[in-house]
Scaffold this motif. Structure first.
Motif, mmCIF file in Angstrom:
data_model
loop_
_atom_site.group_PDB
_atom_site.id
_atom_site.type_symbol
_atom_site.label_atom_id
_atom_site.label_comp_id
_atom_site.label_asym_id
_atom_site.label_seq_id
_atom_site.Cartn_x
_atom_site.Cartn_y
_atom_site.Cartn_z
ATOM 1 N N GLU A 1 0.827 -1.210 0.000
ATOM 2 C CA GLU A 1 0.000 0.000 0.000
ATOM 3 C C GLU A 1 0.859 1.257 0.000
ATOM 4 N N GLU A 2 2.015 1.176 0.678
ATOM 5 C CA GLU A 2 2.925 2.318 0.732
ATOM 6 C C GLU A 2 3.759 2.430 -0.542
ATOM 7 N N GLY A 3 3.710 1.429 -1.394
ATOM 8 C CA GLY A 3 4.459 1.471 -2.650
ATOM 9 C C GLY A 3 5.875 0.953 -2.518
ATOM 10 N N ILE A 4 6.141 0.154 -1.502
ATOM 11 C CA ILE A 4 7.485 -0.411 -1.314
ATOM 12 C C ILE A 4 7.587 -1.675 -2.159
ATOM 13 N N ASN A 5 8.566 -1.706 -3.068
ATOM 14 C CA ASN A 5 8.692 -2.885 -3.929
ATOM 15 C C ASN A 5 9.426 -4.010 -3.201
ATOM 16 N N LYS A 6 9.499 -5.144 -3.853
ATOM 17 C CA LYS A 6 10.033 -6.349 -3.233
ATOM 18 C C LYS A 6 11.489 -6.207 -2.806
ATOM 19 N N ARG A 7 12.284 -5.567 -3.638
ATOM 20 C CA ARG A 7 13.712 -5.443 -3.347
ATOM 21 C C ARG A 7 13.960 -4.575 -2.119
ATOM 22 N N ILE A 8 13.270 -3.451 -2.045
ATOM 23 C CA ILE A 8 13.412 -2.567 -0.880
ATOM 24 C C ILE A 8 12.867 -3.243 0.374
ATOM 25 N N SER A 9 11.789 -4.006 0.201
ATOM 26 C CA SER A 9 11.200 -4.733 1.326
ATOM 27 C C SER A 9 12.213 -5.709 1.926
ATOM 28 N N ARG A 10 12.944 -6.392 1.075
ATOM 29 C CA ARG A 10 13.968 -7.338 1.560
ATOM 30 C C ARG A 10 15.050 -6.610 2.344
ATOM 31 N N LYS A 11 15.462 -5.441 1.849
ATOM 32 C CA LYS A 11 16.475 -4.657 2.556
ATOM 33 C C LYS A 11 15.954 -4.220 3.922
ATOM 34 N N LEU A 12 14.692 -3.766 3.953
ATOM 35 C CA LEU A 12 14.103 -3.347 5.228
ATOM 36 C C LEU A 12 14.001 -4.521 6.196
ATOM 37 N N ASP A 13 13.666 -5.707 5.672
ATOM 38 C CA ASP A 13 13.584 -6.890 6.526
ATOM 39 C C ASP A 13 14.939 -7.232 7.118
ATOM 40 N N ARG A 14 16.004 -7.137 6.293
ATOM 41 C CA ARG A 14 17.344 -7.427 6.810
ATOM 42 C C ARG A 14 17.733 -6.454 7.907
ATOM 43 N N LYS A 15 17.430 -5.175 7.697
ATOM 44 C CA LYS A 15 17.730 -4.170 8.721
ATOM 45 C C LYS A 15 16.941 -4.449 9.995
ATOM 46 N N TRP A 16 15.662 -4.795 9.824
ATOM 47 C CA TRP A 16 14.820 -5.069 10.974
ATOM 48 C C TRP A 16 15.323 -6.282 11.749
ATOM 49 N N LYS A 17 15.732 -7.348 11.033
ATOM 50 C CA LYS A 17 16.219 -8.552 11.689
ATOM 51 C C LYS A 17 17.513 -8.290 12.443
ATOM 52 N N LYS A 18 18.370 -7.405 11.887
ATOM 53 C CA LYS A 18 19.620 -7.078 12.578
ATOM 54 C C LYS A 18 19.372 -6.222 13.812
ATOM 55 N N SER A 19 18.271 -5.471 13.797
ATOM 56 C CA SER A 19 17.985 -4.589 14.919
ATOM 57 C C SER A 19 17.289 -5.296 16.087
ATOM 58 N N ILE A 20 16.891 -6.544 15.887
ATOM 59 C CA ILE A 20 16.185 -7.276 16.940
ATOM 60 C C ILE A 20 17.146 -7.589 18.077
ATOM 61 N N VAL A 21 16.743 -7.228 19.274
ATOM 62 C CA VAL A 21 17.530 -7.532 20.460
ATOM 63 C C VAL A 21 17.055 -8.884 20.989
ATOM 64 N N PRO A 22 17.969 -9.860 21.107
ATOM 65 C CA PRO A 22 17.546 -11.169 21.610
ATOM 66 C C PRO A 22 16.975 -11.052 23.022
ATOM 67 N N ARG A 23 15.826 -11.656 23.207
ATOM 68 C CA ARG A 23 15.184 -11.658 24.519
ATOM 69 C C ARG A 23 14.414 -12.960 24.674
ATOM 70 N N PRO A 24 14.188 -13.367 25.893
ATOM 71 C CA PRO A 24 13.458 -14.624 26.082
ATOM 72 C C PRO A 24 11.996 -14.476 25.671
ATOM 73 N N PRO A 25 11.403 -15.538 25.162
ATOM 74 C CA PRO A 25 9.989 -15.473 24.781
ATOM 75 C C PRO A 25 9.096 -15.335 26.012
ATOM 76 N N PRO A 26 7.864 -14.883 25.835
ATOM 77 C CA PRO A 26 6.962 -14.659 26.967
ATOM 78 C C PRO A 26 6.735 -15.887 27.845
ATOM 79 N N SER A 27 6.691 -17.078 27.252
ATOM 80 C CA SER A 27 6.460 -18.275 28.060
ATOM 81 C C SER A 27 7.637 -18.534 28.993
#
Length: 164
Positions: free
Chosen positions: A121-147
């Motif tokens: 809807e925002e007009g982000i194509n597949k290639r840019i989406s992949r780049k954003l996903d990689r950045k997002w995955k690198k920014s995730i801070v490891p933490r224990p799951p809620p359970s």
């Protein structure tokens, strides 16, 4: 019906009253021995159970769509952590519900689908989406799951209760 008759040790005869025919996959097709019961077809299935399943799925999708993208990303991380915990339980041969694997994977897939719909809807194509996903995955801070957090809190409460 198949029959096997033995007249003497030297002569063995095999008689078959079944019409055996060759199929396209070079195997023997025996349709007369095991008649197929066509009573269970799509028409005989309870349509009310199908409607309930569809309603639950639609309700879940509405719930997912009401969340913001950040909330979706947080929940995706939590569910992936839960999925990892289930895998650990399976490898340790602990008791767990095997249906949880499918349920969590499908919920994660639905969330990722909604996230991708928003990107489209925002007009982000597949290639840019992949780049954003990689950045997002690198920014995730490891933490224990809620359970696991809940389990740790219960253990801490039990220790505090014992020490008091």
């Amino acid at each position: 019906m198949m029959s096997l008759s033995i007249a003497s040790p030297s002569s063995v005869t095999f008689t078959s009253k079944i019409n055996l025919s060759k199929s396209s996959f070079n195997g023997i097709r025996i349709a007369q021995v095991c008649p197929v019961n066509h009573a269970r077809t799509a028409n005989s299935m309870s349509s009310s159970s199908m409607v309930v399943k569809m309603a639950k799925r639609e309700e879940e999708l509405k719930e997912i769509r009401t969340k913001t993208t950040e909330e979706l990303q947080e929940e995706i991380v939590d569910l992936k952590g839960e999925l990892f915990m289930l895998r650990l339980q399976r490898s340790a041969r602990n008791e767990f519900k095997s249906s949880e694997f499918l349920r969590m994977r499908k919920r994660i897939a639905r969330m990722l689908t909604v996230k991708r719909e928003r990107e489209l809807e925002e007009g982000i194509n597949k290639r840019i989406s992949r780049k954003l996903d990689r950045k997002w995955k690198k920014s995730i801070v490891p933490r224990p799951p809620p359970s696991l957090k809940k389990l740790q809190e219960e253990e801490a409460a039990a220790e505090a209760k014992e020490s008091a």
